[in-house]
Design a protein around this motif. Structure first.
Motif, PDB file in Angstrom:
ATOM      1  N   UNK A  37       0.756  -1.155  -0.269  1.00  0.00           N
ATOM      2  CA  UNK A  37       0.003  -0.108   0.068  1.00  0.00           C
ATOM      3  C   UNK A  37       0.946   1.215   0.041  1.00  0.00           C
ATOM      4  N   UNK A  38       0.528   2.275  -0.872  1.00  0.00           N
ATOM      5  CA  UNK A  38       1.337   3.536  -0.889  1.00  0.00           C
ATOM      6  C   UNK A  38       0.256   4.390  -0.486  1.00  0.00           C
ATOM      7  N   UNK A  39       0.796   5.257   0.598  1.00  0.00           N
ATOM      8  CA  UNK A  39      -0.173   6.249   0.851  1.00  0.00           C
ATOM      9  C   UNK A  39       0.472   7.794   0.546  1.00  0.00           C
ATOM     10  N   UNK A  77      -0.859  -5.103   5.887  1.00  0.00           N
ATOM     11  CA  UNK A  77      -0.208  -4.663   4.581  1.00  0.00           C
ATOM     12  C   UNK A  77       1.104  -4.251   4.702  1.00  0.00           C
ATOM     13  N   UNK A  78       2.106  -4.194   3.796  1.00  0.00           N
ATOM     14  CA  UNK A  78       3.290  -3.535   3.585  1.00  0.00           C
ATOM     15  C   UNK A  78       3.327  -2.070   3.230  1.00  0.00           C
ATOM     16  N   UNK A  79       3.395  -0.930   4.020  1.00  0.00           N
ATOM     17  CA  UNK A  79       3.073   0.226   3.668  1.00  0.00           C
ATOM     18  C   UNK A  79       4.003   1.172   3.531  1.00  0.00           C
ATOM     19  N   UNK A  80       3.844   2.028   2.515  1.00  0.00           N
ATOM     20  CA  UNK A  80       4.810   3.114   2.040  1.00  0.00           C
ATOM     21  C   UNK A  80       4.189   4.355   2.022  1.00  0.00           C
ATOM     22  N   UNK A  81       4.928   5.630   2.361  1.00  0.00           N
ATOM     23  CA  UNK A  81       4.200   6.677   2.377  1.00  0.00           C
ATOM     24  C   UNK A  81       4.977   7.792   1.941  1.00  0.00           C
ATOM     25  N   UNK A  82       4.426   8.927   1.493  1.00  0.00           N
ATOM     26  CA  UNK A  82       5.097  10.178   1.081  1.00  0.00           C
ATOM     27  C   UNK A  82       4.513  11.292   1.283  1.00  0.00           C
ATOM     28  N   UNK A  83       5.051  12.392   1.389  1.00  0.00           N
ATOM     29  CA  UNK A  83       4.554  13.748   1.663  1.00  0.00           C
ATOM     30  C   UNK A  83       5.769  14.869   0.991  1.00  0.00           C
ATOM     31  N   UNK A 132       8.389  12.763   8.104  1.00  0.00           N
ATOM     32  CA  UNK A 132       9.017  11.336   7.906  1.00  0.00           C
ATOM     33  C   UNK A 132       8.839  10.518   9.132  1.00  0.00           C
ATOM     34  N   UNK A 133       9.259  11.253  10.280  1.00  0.00           N
ATOM     35  CA  UNK A 133       9.169  10.464  11.650  1.00  0.00           C
ATOM     36  C   UNK A 133       7.717   9.924  11.929  1.00  0.00           C
ATOM     37  N   UNK A 134       6.680  10.927  11.662  1.00  0.00           N
ATOM     38  CA  UNK A 134       5.256  10.263  11.977  1.00  0.00           C
ATOM     39  C   UNK A 134       5.053   9.183  11.109  1.00  0.00           C
ATOM     40  N   UNK A 157       3.898   5.182  12.810  1.00  0.00           N
ATOM     41  CA  UNK A 157       2.838   4.389  12.392  1.00  0.00           C
ATOM     42  C   UNK A 157       3.046   3.107  11.520  1.00  0.00           C
ATOM     43  N   UNK A 158       4.444   2.887  11.433  1.00  0.00           N
ATOM     44  CA  UNK A 158       4.659   1.718  10.898  1.00  0.00           C
ATOM     45  C   UNK A 158       4.972   1.415   9.149  1.00  0.00           C
ATOM     46  N   UNK A 159       5.076   2.783   8.696  1.00  0.00           N
ATOM     47  CA  UNK A 159       5.317   2.989   7.245  1.00  0.00           C
ATOM     48  C   UNK A 159       6.661   3.240   6.854  1.00  0.00           C
ATOM     49  N   UNK A 160       6.975   2.970   5.586  1.00  0.00           N
ATOM     50  CA  UNK A 160       8.493   3.106   4.941  1.00  0.00           C
ATOM     51  C   UNK A 160       8.129   4.616   4.605  1.00  0.00           C
TER      52      UNK A 160
END
Ligand code: NAD
Length: 380
Positions: free
Chosen positions: A170-172, A191-197, A203-205, A209-212
């Motif tokens: 999952x990509x958030x 799920x295996x989760x990735x996230x961007x902003x 990044x730390x937040x 919560x468990x995403x890369x």
């Protein structure tokens, strides 16, 4: 002071501005509370649940509004309903003034003192009145469930007698309130989760919560202050597009929540990015109310392009009306109680929360961003 709660009239809206537990608090604080008959029905709250705590049920909404000192609502009222309110009355709700300029103009013209909870400053003191946060939290949770129900795969890794199934990826996109809840929900489902902003400070937040975290180094700072993002420069947009294309092509689910200034959705998932995604993958565009993050999103609809399902649900919190109404109602009630003295609401234009939330007062639009938007749209 008399509080009135009309039934919401926006299409598909199932929330109600106050639930009985809040009415009880408001009555204890010295208010008289009236509600339009059936206002809570779509959130599964019958009229008698309100009556039990001392609320008056009104069959004639116009008569109720005409006598009220304070009107509580979920959405901005329809322009035609504004004149039913008493000139000089207060209104409190999530008015989304930048998206509802006609309602703002009508409220100003009718001399309503209107507060919008989505304009409240994002401070610790205001947190318990912040409907944007409570509703975004629901959207983030619900968005992941929509994706999980639609995905032709499991979310968690499973060891079965028929062999191992790998976890969904999952990509958030966008990691503020909705995005962080989406990450947490997708993680809970395994799920295996990735996230961007675009704001690197999240990044730390994201990791907590468990995403890369997946990010690009921006040439220009994208923070607009107050934790909000601004639009990227042309060069940064192009670099982000490359990163998004690479990530989206590798995942099963994209949950997008990106907003500029908390209101408008940047179009960052292009047609070309979707074309590179795997057939069977899902995009849930949670920014659909702001226009949508995906070029192919049709707000309020689900479309399939090259085997990719693109869901762009509108007003997601309304799909969970019981808890959405409960949390919304607590936010409004805390606002009112905070500023209640001697059994009445006290207007205090020096208070930072009231000042931030105030949209119209004494016949004028006073909220700076709304005034700018009106000026751009051709004046009041
Ligand atoms: P929002 O809905 O305005 O935006 C969602 C996210 O999208 C933001 O993180 C933004 O940086 C991101 N974004 C914008 N353009 C993007 C792009 N091109 N690509 C990727 N991401 C993009 O955010 P929100 O949930 O309303 O929160 C706004 C801020 O308020 C956040 O900083 C949040 O932490 C803060 N906040 C503070 C409090 C408090 O202290 N009381 C409460 C709630 C939220």
């Amino acid at each position: 002071m008399i509080i009135a709660v009309p039934k919401e009239t926006a299409a598909g809206e199932r929330r109600v501005a106050v639930v009985p537990e809040s009415c009880k608090r408001l009555i204890q604080a010295g208010y008289e509370v009236g509600i339009e008959a059936g206002a809570g029905a779509a959130a599964f709250i019958p009229d008698d649940a309100y009556e039990k705590v001392g609320v008056t049920i009104h069959k004639d909404a116009a008569a109720m509004l005409g006598k009220a000192d304070f009107v509580l609502c979920v959405n901005a009222p329809a322009v035609a309903d504004v004149p039913k309110m008493r000139s000089g009355a207060y209104l409190l709700g999530s008015l989304m003034p930048l998206r509802k300029l006609d309602a703002v103009k009508a409220l100003a013209a009718h001399k309503i003192t209107a507060f919008s909870t989505d304009a409240i400053p994002r401070t610790t003191r205001a947190q318990s009145m912040d409907t944007l946060s409570s509703m975004a939290n629901i959207a983030g949770y619900r968005g992941v469930l929509l994706a999980a129900a639609e995905l032709p795969k499991y979310f968690p890794m499973l060891m079965t007698a028929a062999g191992m199934v790998p976890p969904a990826k999952v990509f958030v996109i966008g990691a503020a309130v909705a995005g962080l809840q989406a990450i947490a929900t997708a993680r809970r489902l395994g799920a295996n989760v990735f996230a961007t902003d675009v704001r690197p400070e999240v990044k730390e937040e994201i990791e907590s919560v468990g995403a890369k975290y997946v990010g690009i180094e921006l040439k220009q700072d994208a923070s607009a202050g107050g934790g909000y993002a601004k639009e990227l420069s042309g060069e940064d947009k192009a670099r982000q597009r490359e990163m998004l294309a690479e990530q989206c092509a590798q995942v099963d689910v994209v949950i997008s929540t990106a907003l500029i200034g908390g209101v408008f959705a940047p179009r960052i998932i292009t047609r070309e990015i979707v074309a590179k995604m795997r057939p069977g993958s899902i995009i849930v565009d949670l920014a659909a109310d702001g226009g949508g993050n995906c070029e192919l999103s049709r707000p309020g609809e689900t479309v399939v392009e090259n085997g990719v399902t693109i869901m762009a649900p509108l007003n997601v919190p309304s799909a969970m009306p019981t808890h959405a109404s409960t949390l919304f109602s607590r936010n409004l009630t805390t606002f009112l109680q905070t500023f209640t003295k001697d059994k009445a609401f006290q207007l205090d234009l020096n208070d930072d929360i009231q000042q931030g939330a105030l949209i119209t007062h004494e016949g004028q639009v006073v909220h700076a961003r709304t005034k700018d938007m009106l000026a751009k749209a051709g004046g009041q």
